[in-house]
Every structure is written in structure tokens, then in C-alpha cells.
Design a protein around this motif. Structure first.
Motif, PDB file in Angstrom:
ATOM      1  N   ALA A 168       6.276  10.362 -63.415  1.00 54.73           N
ATOM      2  CA  ALA A 168       4.954   9.818 -63.081  1.00 54.73           C
ATOM      3  C   ALA A 168       4.296   9.224 -64.325  1.00 54.73           C
ATOM      4  N   VAL A 169       4.443   9.903 -65.454  1.00 56.08           N
ATOM      5  CA  VAL A 169       3.895   9.389 -66.714  1.00 56.08           C
ATOM      6  C   VAL A 169       4.631   8.107 -67.106  1.00 56.08           C
ATOM      7  N   LYS A 170       5.952   8.097 -66.945  1.00 58.21           N
ATOM      8  CA  LYS A 170       6.731   6.895 -67.265  1.00 58.21           C
ATOM      9  C   LYS A 170       6.259   5.715 -66.413  1.00 58.21           C
ATOM     10  N   THR A 171       6.063   5.945 -65.134  1.00 59.32           N
ATOM     11  CA  THR A 171       5.597   4.886 -64.233  1.00 59.32           C
ATOM     12  C   THR A 171       4.258   4.333 -64.700  1.00 59.32           C
ATOM     13  N   TYR A 172       3.343   5.210 -65.073  1.00 58.86           N
ATOM     14  CA  TYR A 172       2.038   4.777 -65.566  1.00 58.86           C
ATOM     15  C   TYR A 172       2.206   3.916 -66.815  1.00 58.86           C
ATOM     16  N   LEU A 173       3.030   4.375 -67.740  1.00 61.98           N
ATOM     17  CA  LEU A 173       3.233   3.644 -68.990  1.00 61.98           C
ATOM     18  C   LEU A 173       3.879   2.276 -68.743  1.00 61.98           C
ATOM     19  N   VAL A 174       4.891   2.242 -67.895  1.00 60.55           N
ATOM     20  CA  VAL A 174       5.570   0.968 -67.587  1.00 60.55           C
ATOM     21  C   VAL A 174       4.596   0.011 -66.902  1.00 60.55           C
ATOM     22  N   ASN A 175       3.793   0.528 -65.982  1.00 59.67           N
ATOM     23  CA  ASN A 175       2.794  -0.317 -65.300  1.00 59.67           C
ATOM     24  C   ASN A 175       1.719  -0.813 -66.260  1.00 59.67           C
ATOM     25  N   SER A 176       1.601  -0.151 -67.414  1.00 54.36           N
ATOM     26  CA  SER A 176       0.620  -0.548 -68.426  1.00 54.36           C
ATOM     27  C   SER A 176       1.238  -1.431 -69.513  1.00 54.36           C
ATOM     28  N   GLY A 177       2.514  -1.803 -69.340  1.00 55.32           N
ATOM     29  CA  GLY A 177       3.134  -2.750 -70.258  1.00 55.32           C
ATOM     30  C   GLY A 177       4.097  -2.172 -71.277  1.00 55.32           C
ATOM     31  N   ILE A 178       4.412  -0.881 -71.181  1.00 53.04           N
ATOM     32  CA  ILE A 178       5.384  -0.271 -72.087  1.00 53.04           C
ATOM     33  C   ILE A 178       6.781  -0.476 -71.496  1.00 53.04           C
ATOM     34  N   GLY A 235       3.304  16.367 -58.646  1.00 54.10           N
ATOM     35  CA  GLY A 235       3.773  15.429 -59.661  1.00 54.10           C
ATOM     36  C   GLY A 235       2.817  14.266 -59.835  1.00 54.10           C
ATOM     37  N   ILE A 236       1.631  14.377 -59.251  1.00 49.70           N
ATOM     38  CA  ILE A 236       0.644  13.294 -59.329  1.00 49.70           C
ATOM     39  C   ILE A 236      -0.257  13.524 -60.536  1.00 49.70           C
ATOM     40  N   LEU A 237      -0.342  12.511 -61.369  1.00 52.34           N
ATOM     41  CA  LEU A 237      -1.162  12.567 -62.575  1.00 52.34           C
ATOM     42  C   LEU A 237      -2.634  12.711 -62.202  1.00 52.34           C
ATOM     43  N   LYS A 238      -3.332  13.650 -62.831  1.00 54.05           N
ATOM     44  CA  LYS A 238      -4.773  13.802 -62.598  1.00 54.05           C
ATOM     45  C   LYS A 238      -5.497  12.562 -63.126  1.00 54.05           C
ATOM     46  N   THR A 239      -6.495  12.102 -62.394  1.00 57.30           N
ATOM     47  CA  THR A 239      -7.254  10.931 -62.851  1.00 57.30           C
ATOM     48  C   THR A 239      -7.952  11.221 -64.170  1.00 57.30           C
ATOM     49  N   ALA A 240      -8.244  12.480 -64.443  1.00 52.13           N
ATOM     50  CA  ALA A 240      -8.861  12.848 -65.725  1.00 52.13           C
ATOM     51  C   ALA A 240      -7.932  12.540 -66.898  1.00 52.13           C
ATOM     52  N   SER A 241      -6.641  12.389 -66.632  1.00 53.08           N
ATOM     53  CA  SER A 241      -5.668  12.075 -67.685  1.00 53.08           C
ATOM     54  C   SER A 241      -5.592  10.578 -67.994  1.00 53.08           C
ATOM     55  N   TYR A 242      -6.172   9.735 -67.151  1.00 50.18           N
ATOM     56  CA  TYR A 242      -6.059   8.286 -67.364  1.00 50.18           C
ATOM     57  C   TYR A 242      -6.586   7.830 -68.729  1.00 50.18           C
ATOM     58  N   PRO A 243      -7.750   8.312 -69.190  1.00 50.99           N
ATOM     59  CA  PRO A 243      -8.216   7.874 -70.514  1.00 50.99           C
ATOM     60  C   PRO A 243      -7.239   8.257 -71.635  1.00 50.99           C
ATOM     61  N   MET A 296      -4.007   8.644 -71.228  1.00 55.03           N
ATOM     62  CA  MET A 296      -2.850   7.762 -71.035  1.00 55.03           C
ATOM     63  C   MET A 296      -3.134   6.377 -71.611  1.00 55.03           C
ATOM     64  N   ASP A 297      -4.344   5.876 -71.386  1.00 48.77           N
ATOM     65  CA  ASP A 297      -4.698   4.549 -71.892  1.00 48.77           C
ATOM     66  C   ASP A 297      -4.690   4.521 -73.422  1.00 48.77           C
ATOM     67  N   LYS A 298      -5.126   5.611 -74.054  1.00 47.98           N
ATOM     68  CA  LYS A 298      -5.066   5.694 -75.518  1.00 47.98           C
ATOM     69  C   LYS A 298      -3.619   5.709 -75.990  1.00 47.98           C
ATOM     70  N   GLU A 328      -1.646   2.988 -78.535  1.00 48.51           N
ATOM     71  CA  GLU A 328      -0.866   3.381 -79.713  1.00 48.51           C
ATOM     72  C   GLU A 328       0.588   2.933 -79.590  1.00 48.51           C
ATOM     73  N   MET A 329       1.166   3.090 -78.403  1.00 47.40           N
ATOM     74  CA  MET A 329       2.572   2.745 -78.199  1.00 47.40           C
ATOM     75  C   MET A 329       2.816   1.251 -78.344  1.00 47.40           C
ATOM     76  N   LYS A 330       1.825   0.453 -77.998  1.00 42.49           N
ATOM     77  CA  LYS A 330       1.978  -1.006 -78.079  1.00 42.49           C
ATOM     78  C   LYS A 330       1.928  -1.507 -79.515  1.00 42.49           C
ATOM     79  N   LYS A 331       1.468  -0.691 -80.447  1.00 42.21           N
ATOM     80  CA  LYS A 331       1.378  -1.118 -81.847  1.00 42.21           C
ATOM     81  C   LYS A 331       2.746  -1.393 -82.451  1.00 42.21           C
TER      82      LYS A 331
END
Length: 104
Positions: free
Chosen positions: A58-68, A8-16, A18-20, A24-27
Motif C-alpha cells: 500500500a505504501v509502495k502504491t502511494y509512492l509510485v502514484n506520487s511519482g517515485i 492494509g489501508i493507509l490511514k489518512t493521517a499518514s498522508y502528510p 508520506m508526502d514528506k 525527500e525521495m525525489k531529491k
């Protein structure tokens, strides 16, 4: 977003990617999203369902930690019930270990 086998661990290759998505989500902070977790067909139905929820979380955690806002995110798990590729090949199974972000 892609995941390793039985993880359930996000691949680091997915970070870019996720950041994109975060950009978009913050718009428009009023838009809600569903995070659809999926697994390849290896393992039991119960295990694959739990793994798909773990991946979406795991994706939700990443998004929330990024300000969503967590209130704008819904986690769903589908186990191996919605493949996008053939589960009889390793290349197909890799593609099926994923989380998709969709607007609600």
C-alpha cells in the motif's frame, strides 16, 4: 506510516508523512528504498505476514502514484517479528502496525 487493526489501508493521517517522504525521495532518483511492513501480534503468523506485505505494498502504491519509480522500491514483510513496542498493550500494538522506509 500507521494502519488500522487487521487492515492494509493507509490511514489518512499518514498522508502528510508520506508526502514528506516523497519530497525527500525525489531529491535523488537513483536511491533505492526498502519498505518494511509490520503487524501487531494478533492473528496467526501467516496472516500477520500477509498483512505486513499488504501494508508495505500500500505504501509502495502511494509512492509510485506520487511519482517515485517502482524500480527503486522493494517490499518486505516481517509480520509480527520486529515489534517496536509491547504487543501486550493496545498502545503498543498500534505502534507495531506500521511500514518503515529505509534506504538500501
Amino acid at each position: 506510516m500507521q494502519f488500522e487493526f487487521n487492515s492494509g489501508i493507509l490511514k489518512t493521517a499518514s498522508y502528510p508523512i508520506m508526502d514528506k517522504a516523497v519530497t525527500e525521495m525525489k531529491k535523488d532518483p537513483s536511491v533505492k528504498f526498502v519498505l518494511n511492513g509490520n503487524a501487531s501480534a494478533e492473528g496467526t503468523d501467516a496472516h500477520n505476514m500477509a498483512l505486513s506485505v499488504e501494508r508495505a505494498t500500500a505504501v509502495k502504491t502511494y509512492l509510485v502514484n506520487s511519482g517515485i519509480s517502482a524500480d527503486n522500491l522493494v517490499v518486505k514483510g516481517y509480520g509480527d517479528k520486529k515489534p517496536v513496542a509491547d504487543n501486550s498493550t493496545e498502545a503498543g500494538r498500534v505502534r507495531n502496525r506500521r511500514v518503515e522506509i529505509k534506504k538500501m
